[in-house]
Design a protein around this motif. Structure first.
Motif, PDB file in Angstrom:
ATOM      1  N   HIS A   1       0.921  -1.242   0.061  1.00 44.67           N
ATOM      2  CA  HIS A   1      -0.281  -0.036   0.013  1.00 44.67           C
ATOM      3  C   HIS A   1       1.046   1.333   0.115  1.00 44.67           C
ATOM      4  O   HIS A   1       0.532   2.063  -0.723  1.00 44.67           O
ATOM      5  CB  HIS A   1      -1.123   0.061   1.281  1.00 44.67           C
ATOM      6  N   LYS A   2       2.007   1.207   0.853  1.00 40.44           N
ATOM      7  CA  LYS A   2       2.873   2.295   0.921  1.00 40.44           C
ATOM      8  C   LYS A   2       3.518   2.567  -0.466  1.00 40.44           C
ATOM      9  O   LYS A   2       3.520   3.782  -0.815  1.00 40.44           O
ATOM     10  CB  LYS A   2       3.917   2.167   1.753  1.00 40.44           C
ATOM     11  N   ALA A   3       3.851   1.637  -1.377  1.00 43.67           N
ATOM     12  CA  ALA A   3       4.486   1.677  -2.681  1.00 43.67           C
ATOM     13  C   ALA A   3       3.364   2.479  -3.496  1.00 43.67           C
ATOM     14  O   ALA A   3       3.724   3.125  -4.332  1.00 43.67           O
ATOM     15  CB  ALA A   3       5.014   0.322  -2.986  1.00 43.67           C
ATOM     16  N   MET A   4       2.227   1.646  -3.613  1.00 41.21           N
ATOM     17  CA  MET A   4       1.212   2.137  -4.324  1.00 41.21           C
ATOM     18  C   MET A   4       1.008   3.809  -4.030  1.00 41.21           C
ATOM     19  O   MET A   4       0.963   4.369  -5.252  1.00 41.21           O
ATOM     20  CB  MET A   4       0.003   1.383  -4.171  1.00 41.21           C
ATOM     21  N   VAL A   5       0.756   4.158  -2.975  1.00 40.70           N
ATOM     22  CA  VAL A   5       0.545   5.695  -2.651  1.00 40.70           C
ATOM     23  C   VAL A   5       1.746   6.496  -3.132  1.00 40.70           C
ATOM     24  O   VAL A   5       1.432   7.550  -3.449  1.00 40.70           O
ATOM     25  CB  VAL A   5       0.104   5.568  -1.168  1.00 40.70           C
ATOM     26  N   ALA A   6       2.853   5.963  -2.927  1.00 42.23           N
ATOM     27  CA  ALA A   6       3.997   6.736  -3.220  1.00 42.23           C
ATOM     28  C   ALA A   6       4.325   6.981  -4.893  1.00 42.23           C
ATOM     29  O   ALA A   6       4.734   7.931  -5.238  1.00 42.23           O
ATOM     30  CB  ALA A   6       5.425   6.309  -2.729  1.00 42.23           C
ATOM     31  N   ALA A   7       3.689   6.059  -5.627  1.00 39.53           N
ATOM     32  CA  ALA A   7       3.672   6.061  -6.953  1.00 39.53           C
ATOM     33  C   ALA A   7       2.669   6.564  -7.756  1.00 39.53           C
ATOM     34  O   ALA A   7       2.647   6.731  -8.913  1.00 39.53           O
ATOM     35  CB  ALA A   7       3.794   4.693  -7.450  1.00 39.53           C
ATOM     36  N   LEU A   8       1.864   7.376  -6.855  1.00 38.65           N
ATOM     37  CA  LEU A   8       0.666   8.228  -7.364  1.00 38.65           C
ATOM     38  C   LEU A   8       0.953   9.104  -8.367  1.00 38.65           C
ATOM     39  O   LEU A   8       2.093   9.875  -7.683  1.00 38.65           O
ATOM     40  CB  LEU A   8      -0.191   8.502  -6.327  1.00 38.65           C
ATOM     41  N   ARG A   9       0.531   9.439  -9.510  1.00 36.73           N
ATOM     42  CA  ARG A   9       0.931  10.541 -10.523  1.00 36.73           C
ATOM     43  C   ARG A   9      -0.494  11.134 -10.795  1.00 36.73           C
ATOM     44  O   ARG A   9      -1.542  10.598 -10.826  1.00 36.73           O
ATOM     45  CB  ARG A   9       1.544   9.868 -11.577  1.00 36.73           C
ATOM     46  N   ARG A  10      -0.154  12.284 -11.499  1.00 37.24           N
ATOM     47  CA  ARG A  10      -1.350  13.136 -12.171  1.00 37.24           C
ATOM     48  C   ARG A  10      -1.994  12.017 -13.285  1.00 37.24           C
ATOM     49  O   ARG A  10      -1.311  11.600 -13.885  1.00 37.24           O
ATOM     50  CB  ARG A  10      -0.726  14.425 -12.661  1.00 37.24           C
TER      51      ARG A  10
ATOM     52  N   GLN B   1      -7.002   2.189  -3.803  1.00 39.29           N
ATOM     53  CA  GLN B   1      -6.925   1.268  -5.014  1.00 39.29           C
ATOM     54  C   GLN B   1      -6.729   2.395  -6.110  1.00 39.29           C
ATOM     55  O   GLN B   1      -7.220   3.451  -6.051  1.00 39.29           O
ATOM     56  CB  GLN B   1      -7.981   0.443  -5.202  1.00 39.29           C
ATOM     57  N   VAL B   2      -5.848   1.773  -6.860  1.00 38.56           N
ATOM     58  CA  VAL B   2      -5.683   2.445  -8.098  1.00 38.56           C
ATOM     59  C   VAL B   2      -6.044   1.867  -9.250  1.00 38.56           C
ATOM     60  O   VAL B   2      -5.850   0.741  -9.568  1.00 38.56           O
ATOM     61  CB  VAL B   2      -4.138   2.844  -8.431  1.00 38.56           C
ATOM     62  N   VAL B   3      -7.139   2.436  -9.856  1.00 38.68           N
ATOM     63  CA  VAL B   3      -7.869   1.745 -10.863  1.00 38.68           C
ATOM     64  C   VAL B   3      -7.278   1.537 -12.198  1.00 38.68           C
ATOM     65  O   VAL B   3      -7.135   0.568 -12.918  1.00 38.68           O
ATOM     66  CB  VAL B   3      -9.354   2.366 -10.975  1.00 38.68           C
ATOM     67  N   SER B   4      -6.805   3.035 -12.779  1.00 36.50           N
ATOM     68  CA  SER B   4      -5.824   2.807 -13.829  1.00 36.50           C
ATOM     69  C   SER B   4      -4.845   3.751 -13.578  1.00 36.50           C
ATOM     70  O   SER B   4      -4.777   4.651 -13.148  1.00 36.50           O
ATOM     71  CB  SER B   4      -6.836   3.041 -14.954  1.00 36.50           C
ATOM     72  N   LYS B   5      -3.485   3.448 -14.064  1.00 42.26           N
ATOM     73  CA  LYS B   5      -2.373   3.980 -14.224  1.00 42.26           C
ATOM     74  C   LYS B   5      -2.307   4.736 -15.526  1.00 42.26           C
ATOM     75  O   LYS B   5      -2.531   4.191 -16.482  1.00 42.26           O
ATOM     76  CB  LYS B   5      -1.251   3.370 -13.883  1.00 42.26           C
ATOM     77  N   THR B   6      -1.483   5.994 -15.306  1.00 42.42           N
ATOM     78  CA  THR B   6      -1.222   6.744 -16.634  1.00 42.42           C
ATOM     79  C   THR B   6       0.209   6.118 -16.819  1.00 42.42           C
ATOM     80  O   THR B   6       1.255   5.788 -15.849  1.00 42.42           O
ATOM     81  CB  THR B   6      -1.088   8.341 -16.286  1.00 42.42           C
ATOM     82  N   GLU B   7       0.779   6.345 -18.122  1.00 41.79           N
ATOM     83  CA  GLU B   7       2.152   6.086 -18.623  1.00 41.79           C
ATOM     84  C   GLU B   7       2.907   7.122 -18.044  1.00 41.79           C
ATOM     85  O   GLU B   7       2.499   8.416 -18.392  1.00 41.79           O
ATOM     86  CB  GLU B   7       2.099   5.777 -19.966  1.00 41.79           C
TER      87      GLU B   7
ATOM     88  N   GLN C   1      -6.476   7.025 -11.991  1.00 32.74           N
ATOM     89  CA  GLN C   1      -7.893   7.171 -11.582  1.00 32.74           C
ATOM     90  C   GLN C   1      -7.874   6.074 -10.285  1.00 32.74           C
ATOM     91  O   GLN C   1      -7.145   5.044 -10.176  1.00 32.74           O
ATOM     92  CB  GLN C   1      -8.614   6.462 -12.780  1.00 32.74           C
ATOM     93  N   VAL C   2      -8.350   6.677  -9.126  1.00 37.61           N
ATOM     94  CA  VAL C   2      -8.188   6.051  -7.779  1.00 37.61           C
ATOM     95  C   VAL C   2      -9.583   5.919  -7.350  1.00 37.61           C
ATOM     96  O   VAL C   2     -10.438   6.563  -7.655  1.00 37.61           O
ATOM     97  CB  VAL C   2      -7.207   6.899  -6.865  1.00 37.61           C
ATOM     98  N   VAL C   3      -9.470   5.040  -6.203  1.00 37.66           N
ATOM     99  CA  VAL C   3     -10.784   4.830  -5.343  1.00 37.66           C
ATOM    100  C   VAL C   3     -10.462   5.175  -3.883  1.00 37.66           C
ATOM    101  O   VAL C   3      -9.233   4.495  -3.456  1.00 37.66           O
ATOM    102  CB  VAL C   3     -11.313   3.486  -5.460  1.00 37.66           C
ATOM    103  N   THR C   4     -11.238   6.133  -3.337  1.00 34.05           N
ATOM    104  CA  THR C   4     -10.505   6.389  -1.789  1.00 34.05           C
ATOM    105  C   THR C   4     -11.290   5.182  -1.106  1.00 34.05           C
ATOM    106  O   THR C   4     -12.084   4.535  -1.525  1.00 34.05           O
ATOM    107  CB  THR C   4     -11.278   7.715  -1.460  1.00 34.05           C
ATOM    108  N   GLN C   5     -10.962   5.416   0.475  1.00 39.27           N
ATOM    109  CA  GLN C   5     -11.599   4.371   1.345  1.00 39.27           C
ATOM    110  C   GLN C   5     -12.751   4.774   1.396  1.00 39.27           C
ATOM    111  O   GLN C   5     -13.552   3.724   1.885  1.00 39.27           O
ATOM    112  CB  GLN C   5     -10.581   4.460   2.329  1.00 39.27           C
ATOM    113  N   GLY C   6     -13.455   5.890   1.428  1.00 39.29           N
ATOM    114  CA  GLY C   6     -14.698   6.271   1.348  1.00 39.29           C
ATOM    115  C   GLY C   6     -15.704   6.007   0.322  1.00 39.29           C
ATOM    116  O   GLY C   6     -16.720   5.950   0.305  1.00 39.29           O
ATOM    117  N   GLY C   7     -14.923   5.135  -0.739  1.00 37.48           N
ATOM    118  CA  GLY C   7     -15.548   4.556  -2.076  1.00 37.48           C
ATOM    119  C   GLY C   7     -15.882   5.665  -3.364  1.00 37.48           C
ATOM    120  O   GLY C   7     -16.478   5.513  -4.085  1.00 37.48           O
TER     121      GLY C   7
END
Length: 96
Positions: free
Chosen positions: A35-44, A86-92, A47-53
């Protein structure tokens, strides 16, 4: 009491701890690390899903603690990074 019987008394307790470590503690630590690695790799553009849905697109990475997410056209919210589930879709990544 001799040493052999003392060890025999503690053996079930030690065995239970070892089993709990491999079935509960270790997988949880692995999940937190991922989870830490996923959050650290977030980019502009991700598309993401928050814990609140809430589902949205990352529009700005403000700092280490928060990001800006667009939920609908013109509706932007600031979100704490650790609440991304969760990250639904990543950008290149942009090629340099």
């Amino acid at each position: 009491m001799d040493g052999g019987s003392a060890l025999a008394q503690f053996l079930p307790l030690i065995l239970i701890f070892v089993i709990m470590y491999f079935l509960l503690i270790r997988p949880q630590q692995k999940k937190v690390k991922e989870h830490k690695a996923m959050v650290a790799a977030l980019r502009r553009g991700d598309q993401v899903v928050t814990q609140g849905g809430l589902i949205g697109k990352v529009t700005k990475v403000k700092d280490d603690a928060e990001i800006e997410v667009e939920l609908a056209d013109g509706v932007k919210v600031r979100v704490v990074r650790n609440t991304i589930a969760q990250v639904v879709s990543k950008t290149e990544p942009a090629s340099n």
